[in-house]
Design an enzyme around this catalytic site. Structure first.
Site, short mmCIF file in Angstrom:
data_model
loop_
_atom_site.label_atom_id
_atom_site.label_comp_id
_atom_site.label_asym_id
_atom_site.label_seq_id
_atom_site.Cartn_x
_atom_site.Cartn_y
_atom_site.Cartn_z
N CYS A 1 0.84 -1.20 0.00
CA CYS A 1 0.00 0.00 0.00
C CYS A 1 0.88 1.25 0.00
O CYS A 1 1.42 1.63 1.05
CB CYS A 1 -0.94 0.01 1.21
SG CYS A 1 -2.04 1.44 1.27
N CYS B 1 -0.59 4.14 2.09
CA CYS B 1 -0.45 3.96 3.54
C CYS B 1 0.97 4.26 4.02
O CYS B 1 1.17 4.92 5.05
CB CYS B 1 -0.82 2.54 3.94
SG CYS B 1 -2.42 1.96 3.33
N ASP B 2 1.96 3.75 3.29
CA ASP B 2 3.33 3.74 3.81
C ASP B 2 4.30 4.60 3.01
O ASP B 2 5.49 4.66 3.35
CB ASP B 2 3.86 2.30 3.83
CG ASP B 2 2.98 1.38 4.66
OD1 ASP B 2 2.41 1.86 5.65
OD2 ASP B 2 2.85 0.19 4.31
#
Length: 483
Positions: A301, A304-305
């Site tokens: 992701c 997300c990261d």
């Protein structure tokens, strides 16, 4: 130029999911636009739909028309419907009467709303909670057949559970324990529905593989994925939700109450309603040392990261639109992004590919696949690459972060041949954007098992809230007897 609104019968899923082929048994009316010269076609189609007594459960909306149909006792007469249809066809003749044309279209749509509401009321009477409880008190709901109408779906469960003994009965069972399942359990518990949640072996879902979460509201500092899932579970249990770390082996949705078989147990759990929050799992490469770097350098992701790798060199593996989007997104943070693909032919659109080629911080390498991950105590240090055309070729790419973007798999195998799904196994909603109910009334889905676009913890939690509220309102019409 003037246009005519032509009402034509169309498949339910085709109206919302164009990739699905229409079915002759679908009865969803669909609103389309055609040139004004098609007035007689419009008349024939409108008459066929408007004069039908079972034209569908809902219809598309004309501009300015509100679908506010509620319980209807007296449907509009056939004469009035025919009159409105004829007026609409006359109004489609080009002329200086746009307001009257809109009024005529609205009249026909109101007729359809009334018919649809009447049909829906005949299929599932919109009785009040007091009426349902009075009927239960008088003994009219002692049998399952009397409590629940028959499910008019072609449901073919892999294993029939109807002959197994019932060991427990519940108003609501939730399958899955990520952000979506925990949020649904919290809302349902606060509504006194006594939810039972089965979380399976991976308690917390994909976030259990995430090291730091920085984009979830309420956490000013980064929080680990496992810690956030622990907090959510504690909050659920505080309100009375029961959580069991057991795996659901089979589900039978062919009749109500629904039946759930738990792995290693003889009997089944009966449920009046169900929320599916099983999520979706990212596809991994299966390269050497992959398990050792999951969540500590290798992610699935980028949204997300990605911010965790500011001013570092990262790699993206994949060749579709998602991989291109991830590479462009990571270029905002990373010092350099290397896009790796196993061939020279990309599945991404030409526009996305051109944008990627023009980005100076992105380098595209074709005919490369991942053989193994290199790491130390701090995390990922590099990738050993190979060439599908040459088994002896080896190359080392020094990066501190890598993002795999080769797709996701919806965890919906339990419900195959029972619920409507798209071609990739994502569970479909009957009213996308308006309800989380699936093709079987009383079964709701939330989170990544139905969301193939966003796949974020916060959107999954929001879907869990929606599913719990939808389920609560649906259960208001189903009396609680003997539970």
């Amino acid at each position: 130029p003037a246009t005519a609104f032509v009402l034509s019968p169309a498949a339910t899923a085709s109206a919302h999911y164009p990739s699905r082929k229409p079915c002759s048994q679908d009865r969803e009316p669909k609103l389309t636009r055609t040139p004004a010269g098609a007035g007689w076609v419009g008349l024939a189609a409108a008459v066929s739909v408007s004069l039908s007594s079972r034209s569908g459960r809902r219809c598309a909306r004309a501009p300015g028309v509100s679908l506010a149909a509620t319980k209807v006792s007296t449907p509009v007469s056939l004469t009035q419907r025919l009159r409105n249809v004829l007026f609409m066809v006359v109004a489609e003749i080009p002329g200086p009467w746009p307001r009257w044309r809109s009024e005529r279209r609205a009249a026909v749509m109101r007729d359809l709303d009334i018919l649809n509401a009447a049909w829906a009321a005949s299929q599932a009477p919109l009785q009040t909670v007091e009426e349902e409880r009075l009927a239960a008190k008088e003994g009219r709901f002692t049998k399952t057949e009397a409590r629940f109408p028959h499910i008019n779906n072609k449901v073919r469960p892999a294993v029939s559970l109807q002959n197994l003994p019932v060991v427990e009965k519940r108003r609501l069972v939730i399958v899955g324990a990520g952000p979506s399942g925990y949020t649904a359990a919290m809302y349902a518990a606060r509504a006194r529905l006594r939810p039972l949640l089965f979380c399976g072996p991976l308690v917390g879902g994909q976030l259990m593989l995430t090291s730091d979460v920085e984009n979830f509201p309420g956490y000013p500092e980064a929080v680990s994925g496992p810690q956030m899932m622990t907090d959510m579970r504690t909050q659920c249990e505080r309100f009375g939700a029961e959580i069991r770390e057991k795996l659901v082996e089979a589900v039978d949705l062919s009749d109500r109450p629904f039946r759930i078989k738990i792995q290693g147990e003889e009997g089944v759990v009966e449920a009046d309603s169900m929320i599916i929050a099983t999520g979706a799992t990212a596809r991994w490469l299966g390269a050497e040392e992959e398990d050792a770097v999951k969540g500590i350098g290798v992610s699935t992701c980028a949204v997300c990261d990605g911010a965790l790798f500011a001013d570092e060199e990262v790699a993206v593996i994949g060749g579709g639109d998602t991989a291109i989007e991830d590479a462009l997104f990571l270029a905002r943070f990373a010092s350099h992004v290397t896009l790796l693909h196993r061939s020279e032919k990309f599945r991404a659109s030409a526009l996305m590919l051109e944008r990627c080629k023009r980005e100076p911080k992105v380098t595209m390498k074709t005919w490369r696949n991942v053989k193994s991950w290199k790491h130390d105590e701090s995390g990922l240090t590099g990738i050993e690459l190979g060439d599908p055309r040459d088994p002896n070729f080896r190359e080392t790419l020094n990066v501190t972060g890598a993002f795999i973007a080769i797709g996701h798999d919806a965890q919906s195998k339990l419900f195959k041949n029972q619920l409507a799904m798209d071609e990739d196994g994502y569970i479909l909603h009957t009213r996308p954007g308006a309800s989380t109910m699936t093709s079987i009334p009383g079964v709701f889905s939330s989170g990544d098992v139905s969301d193939r676009r966003y796949r974020q913890a916060i959107t999954a939690a929001g879907h869990g809230c929606q599913a719990a509220l939808d389920c609560e309102r649906w259960l208001d019409k189903v009396p609680e007897v003997g539970y």
